[in-house]
Design a protein around this motif. Structure first.
Motif, PDB file in Angstrom:
ATOM      1  N   ARG A  50      -2.195  29.742   3.594  1.00 37.95           N
ATOM      2  CA  ARG A  50      -2.619  31.122   3.784  1.00 37.95           C
ATOM      3  C   ARG A  50      -1.821  31.808   4.897  1.00 37.95           C
ATOM      4  O   ARG A  50      -1.456  32.977   4.789  1.00 37.95           O
ATOM      5  N   ARG A  51      -1.558  31.063   5.998  1.00 37.57           N
ATOM      6  CA  ARG A  51      -0.759  31.643   7.072  1.00 37.57           C
ATOM      7  C   ARG A  51       0.645  31.994   6.592  1.00 37.57           C
ATOM      8  O   ARG A  51       1.188  33.055   6.911  1.00 37.57           O
ATOM      9  N   THR A  52       1.233  31.082   5.804  1.00 38.41           N
ATOM     10  CA  THR A  52       2.591  31.343   5.294  1.00 38.41           C
ATOM     11  C   THR A  52       2.603  32.553   4.374  1.00 38.41           C
ATOM     12  O   THR A  52       3.482  33.424   4.458  1.00 38.41           O
ATOM     13  N   ILE A  53       1.586  32.626   3.484  1.00 38.45           N
ATOM     14  CA  ILE A  53       1.515  33.767   2.570  1.00 38.45           C
ATOM     15  C   ILE A  53       1.303  35.066   3.339  1.00 38.45           C
ATOM     16  O   ILE A  53       1.906  36.107   3.043  1.00 38.45           O
ATOM     17  N   ASP A  54       0.462  35.007   4.381  1.00 43.61           N
ATOM     18  CA  ASP A  54       0.240  36.206   5.192  1.00 43.61           C
ATOM     19  C   ASP A  54       1.522  36.660   5.873  1.00 43.61           C
ATOM     20  O   ASP A  54       1.826  37.865   5.932  1.00 43.61           O
ATOM     21  N   ILE A  55       2.279  35.688   6.394  1.00 47.77           N
ATOM     22  CA  ILE A  55       3.558  36.033   7.052  1.00 47.77           C
ATOM     23  C   ILE A  55       4.526  36.655   6.049  1.00 47.77           C
ATOM     24  O   ILE A  55       5.181  37.666   6.319  1.00 47.77           O
ATOM     25  N   VAL A  56       4.601  36.021   4.834  1.00 42.79           N
ATOM     26  CA  VAL A  56       5.503  36.554   3.794  1.00 42.79           C
ATOM     27  C   VAL A  56       5.068  37.951   3.376  1.00 42.79           C
ATOM     28  O   VAL A  56       5.900  38.861   3.214  1.00 42.79           O
ATOM     29  N   ASN A  57       3.755  38.142   3.207  1.00 42.54           N
ATOM     30  CA  ASN A  57       3.270  39.459   2.788  1.00 42.54           C
ATOM     31  C   ASN A  57       3.562  40.520   3.843  1.00 42.54           C
ATOM     32  O   ASN A  57       3.928  41.655   3.508  1.00 42.54           O
ATOM     33  N   ARG A  58       3.367  40.164   5.122  1.00 35.36           N
ATOM     34  CA  ARG A  58       3.686  41.130   6.165  1.00 35.36           C
ATOM     35  C   ARG A  58       5.176  41.481   6.160  1.00 35.36           C
ATOM     36  O   ARG A  58       5.557  42.634   6.351  1.00 35.36           O
ATOM     37  N   GLY A  59       6.007  40.443   5.963  1.00 36.38           N
ATOM     38  CA  GLY A  59       7.446  40.713   5.883  1.00 36.38           C
ATOM     39  C   GLY A  59       7.809  41.584   4.693  1.00 36.38           C
ATOM     40  O   GLY A  59       8.653  42.487   4.788  1.00 36.38           O
ATOM     41  N   LEU A  60       7.168  41.331   3.536  1.00 31.73           N
ATOM     42  CA  LEU A  60       7.427  42.150   2.350  1.00 31.73           C
ATOM     43  C   LEU A  60       7.008  43.597   2.576  1.00 31.73           C
ATOM     44  O   LEU A  60       7.699  44.539   2.177  1.00 31.73           O
ATOM     45  N   LYS A  61       5.847  43.775   3.212  1.00 35.88           N
ATOM     46  CA  LYS A  61       5.392  45.131   3.488  1.00 35.88           C
ATOM     47  C   LYS A  61       6.374  45.875   4.385  1.00 35.88           C
ATOM     48  O   LYS A  61       6.648  47.062   4.176  1.00 35.88           O
TER      49      LYS A  61
END
Length: 434
Positions: free
Chosen positions: A17-28
């Protein structure tokens, strides 16, 4: 054991979940940056189009009125006493124009008032009367109604470029002249007509008589010389450099120099033309021949670069196939490669000619800035070109030259847009996609 396994799974899910959150923030962040970049691009294009539209609207707003000219209707009596059979062309035609004006306003007396009355019409009115009589000698002894050119100040007043409500001391036209013009308008003797003189006359000190025909003919002769010299020379140089020249240090130096010449300021070519064509060879100053030679030097790098790019765009398979069926290298180049590259060469040539049409700096150096009244009849006659004519008119103090400057700019832009559109059409029509 089961407890440890469940803890590991829980930790793994937490890390995921932390990795996905980091990726999502980067994508945003990236999506926001992309949206900002697109917005910046749209804003830049919109501003560019807005400033371009403002430029065109300003030019057209200042210049459209030059395509009309104010005229005054005079009843000219061709008094037989003024003419001799052998010297009709040398008669006192200004006196006929003045007599007609005095007939319209017989109450005008005094030298100053008469001078103001005569100033309502252009000095070119006498030439119009002379031309009409030379075309029809039977007018002698008769009264003929003629629409003659009004003075440039009258023209500006009729077109609304002069405020008649200003005090008399702040106007170029006096109160009595305004009254005479009102009388002429009430009698139907004042009108605006299409300005034929703008396209049929050469330059003149009088704005109402000035035209662009001399500059157009000078531009035509200059571009003909430029095209006849630059196109075959540029294409031949490109074919040799791309297809036949050995690849060594000398050809590399030549290629670098050609690319550098394309970025040299145009006035440098004017200095070269002044030193070589005028001072060394002694060619006539202010002639389309010399202007064409100077513009040829300026456009050659552009044509060579465009022609080489067109040759490079032809697939190697065309060359290999031609050589494979027994064609010589000359046959391969001139029968197969060159025809396929010709549309691109023509496009580059038209763009180079369009650039040459809009140049004025190199031509100023060879004397094409001179005041030329006569229409050039050949390649060695003194002449000017359209950009230089615009430059000369822009430096004139009369308000009437302002609109003619803008009108000439409109004509020049029309030619440039036409030439660039022709280049695009040629590229679309003959371009092959491999």
């Amino acid at each position: 054991m089961n407890k440890k396994t469940s803890q590991l799974k829980s930790l793994t899910r937490t890390d995921s979940r932390r990795t996905i959150d980091i990726v999502n923030r980067g994508l945003k962040r990236r999506y926001r940056a992309e949206r900002r970049f697109r917005i910046y691009g749209v804003v830049a294009i919109t501003l560019s189009l807005a400033f371009l539209a403002l430029l065109f609207l300003t030019i057209m707003g200042n210049g459209y009125s030059a395509f009309q000219q104010t005229e005054i209707k005079l009843d000219i009596f061709f008094d037989p006493a003024e003419f001799e059979a052998e010297l009709v062309a040398d008669a006192n035609f200004p006196a006929l124009v003045k007599a007609s004006l005095r007939g319209l306003f017989p109450d005008v007396s005094g030298r100053r008032d008469k001078r103001s009355l005569y100033g309502l019409v252009s000095p070119g009115a006498a030439f119009q009367v002379r031309t009409l009589l030379l075309e029809d000698r039977d007018l002698i002894g008769r009264v003929q109604s003629i629409w003659v050119l009004a003075d440039d100040d009258v023209d500006m007043l009729v077109k609304g470029h002069m405020n008649r409500d200003l005090p008399e001391s702040d106007r170029r036209l006096k109160d009595n002249q305004l009254a005479w013009l009102d009388t002429l308008a009430q009698e139907g003797r004042l009108r605006k007509a299409f300005n034929v003189n703008f396209f049929s006359n050469g330059d003149s000190r009088e704005p109402e008589m000035a035209g662009i025909r001399g500059a157009l003919m000078g531009s035509l002769y200059t571009l003909v010389v430029t095209l006849l010299l630059s196109f075959p020379t540029g294409v031949a140089a490109a074919v040799y450099m791309e297809e036949f020249a050995p690849k060594n240090r000398w050809t590399d130096i030549i290629e670098v120099n050609i690319n550098n010449l394309a970025a040299v300021p145009s006035i440098v070519f004017g200095l070269l033309g002044l030193a070589v064509f005028l001072n060394f060879f002694g060619l006539p100053r202010s002639a389309p021949l010399v202007g064409g030679l100077v513009l040829t030097l300026m456009t050659l790098p552009t044509i060579i670069i465009a022609s080489r790019a067109s040759l490079k765009s032809v697939p190697p398979s065309i060359r290999e196939a031609a050589l494979g069926v027994g064609a010589s290298k000359n046959q391969m180049v001139f029968h197969h490669v060159l025809p396929l590259a010709m549309p691109g060469m023509m496009t580059g040539t038209i763009i180079g000619m369009a650039r040459a049409l809009g140049e004025s700096a190199p031509l100023l150096m060879i004397g094409m800035v001179a005041f030329i009244v006569d229409i050039p009849q050949g390649f060695i006659d003194p002449s000017t070109v359209l950009p230089v004519q615009i430059y000369l008119w822009a430096d004139s103090p009369e308000r009437a030259f302002v609109e003619r400057t803008s009108a000439a700019t409109m004509v020049l832009l029309a030619f440039l847009i036409t030439m660039n559109a022709l280049a695009v059409l040629l590229r679309k029509r003959f371009e092959k996609r491999w």
